[in-house]
Design an enzyme around this catalytic site. Sequence first.
Site, PDB file in Angstrom:
ATOM      1  N   VAL B  35     -17.329 -56.424  -8.803  1.00  0.00           N
ATOM      2  CA  VAL B  35     -17.610 -55.046  -9.113  1.00  0.00           C
ATOM      3  C   VAL B  35     -16.448 -54.274  -8.781  1.00  0.00           C
ATOM      4  CG1 VAL B  35     -18.893 -53.240  -8.368  1.00  0.00           C
ATOM      5  CG2 VAL B  35     -19.991 -55.264  -9.128  1.00  0.00           C
ATOM      6  N   HIS B  36     -15.756 -54.444  -7.509  1.00  0.00           N
ATOM      7  CA  HIS B  36     -14.695 -53.790  -7.255  1.00  0.00           C
ATOM      8  C   HIS B  36     -13.600 -53.860  -8.371  1.00  0.00           C
ATOM      9  CE1 HIS B  36     -16.854 -52.887  -3.596  1.00  0.00           C
ATOM     10  NE2 HIS B  36     -15.854 -52.204  -3.415  1.00  0.00           N
ATOM     11  N   LYS B  37     -13.062 -55.173  -8.650  1.00  0.00           N
ATOM     12  CA  LYS B  37     -12.039 -55.440  -9.666  1.00  0.00           C
ATOM     13  C   LYS B  37     -12.603 -54.503 -10.789  1.00  0.00           C
ATOM     14  CE  LYS B  37      -8.937 -58.705 -11.347  1.00  0.00           C
ATOM     15  NZ  LYS B  37      -9.036 -58.222 -12.652  1.00  0.00           N
ATOM     16  N   GLU B  87     -10.684 -50.454  -2.618  1.00  0.00           N
ATOM     17  CA  GLU B  87     -11.925 -49.384  -1.878  1.00  0.00           C
ATOM     18  C   GLU B  87     -11.275 -48.180  -1.991  1.00  0.00           C
ATOM     19  OE1 GLU B  87     -15.077 -49.587  -2.061  1.00  0.00           O
ATOM     20  OE2 GLU B  87     -15.038 -51.393  -0.675  1.00  0.00           O
TER      21      GLU B  87
END
Lengths: 311, 189
Positions: B35-37, B87
Amino acid sequence: MALKKKISKKAVKKSAPKKSNQLEDSLIELIKNTSAVLPDDVQKVILQALAREEKHTTAEYAMNIIKANIELAKKKSQPLCQDTGTVLFYVNHPVGLDQIEFTKWIHKAVVKSTKLGYLRQNSVDSLSGANSGTNIGPGHPSIHFHQHKKKNIEIRLMLKGGGCENVGAQYSLPYTPLDAGRDLDGVRKVILDAVLKAQGRGCGPGVLGVCIGGDRGAGYIESKEQLLRFLDDKNSNKDLAQLETEIVNTSNKLGIGPMGFGGKTTLLGCKIGVQNRLPASFFVSISYMCWAYRRQGIELGTNKQIKKWLY
Amino acid sequence: MKKLNYPFSHEQVKELKVGDMVLITGKLFTGRDAVHKRLHDGVKPPVNLQNQIIYHCGPVILQDKKTGKYQVTAAGPTTSIREEPYEADVMRDYGIVGVIGKGGMGPKTLKGCKDYGCVYFHAVGGAAQVLAEKINSVEAVHWLDLGSPEAIWELSVTDFPVVVTMDAHGNSLHADVQASSEAEFKKVL
């Protein structure tokens, strides 16, 4: 003790039907209990650690949640931690056991335990990233057979999560950054360095398994086998027994504390073994085990039913 | 013990300090590596993350075959440091108020917390059962194509227990403990 009795009763009840699946049933029972219930010796040191922390601190708060989690997982018979880890079997058996056949039964039990949710789907192809979905694959599960002169079969199981495995370390002495030489004081320094570097990332308070000597591979294997020892046993080597105590006491002075929040308990235990080395090599291999120290063992009876729980 | 109730705001979390023990009630969105990527690559999120909390967690989810309803059976935090490269940018670009994880994060995220009014909440690693008990229901799931553990699960929680270990004022418990333990280590060498 009461818990052990309860489990064995249940296992005996289950053992009556289908003789051919008895070994599989016993292995599944072992996996289920290892994943959901911490052994008594581990619970004991966790409760001691909780009592030691100062009231109303984040360290005490973390230890209270850990205590509640241990109780809840046991009650619900569900995995203590969602990372059910590397599945490590240690099988002690008499001469003549068919290891190929035995391995097949272990695989069957692991597949079924994964389906039943006792183990998470945790085995990933290192090149493609694909999850096998069964916990079976090259190197998984990890099975170590040892022959012994006794007539019985003992199976020990350890579930070791990724967070703590990631903070394990191997040092080659002499280690110049710490001025650590090829002696027990050098060993002490690098073990403490590993604790410092781990901080709270290994889900502490943890337990160390250490091997002095060996080649790189054997050192790590032995460091994990040290984690099969009871936490309250005493090393038969006087120097190592002293070093084990000293590592725990000194680590707890570092103040890293539960989860790295700061506090009085950084380590719950340290177990150190030794192997011969080459004149040219001096390895110190350290495996860090998280507080969710899932290890259990069974002794099989003549019909492959669970005769006795080992922890 | 402090309480943080939905809807969350940057003003609320800015009042939190390192060491605060907090019970969160409301909504959490799980989000870990994939998800972060994806967010960092600029893909538009399937939900508005403004004023929301992202939980670094790959839960074990069971789906009821008859009703299709999802149930969380184990939901402890995963190691947060892997999201360190992303982040702070996620904080900047999507307006989240904080993240929950374990093990703490580094200087880039700490600066992100200060710049964008966010906090890092530490959940107890390994406490999968206690934390799953605090989840009332699964409200929705997004990006399930990433696989179940990597998807965005929208969770409704009550009194979800966490500790603030990085606040919006540049303080990090992880940096403090690292420094003090290093000082002690030097003494015992």
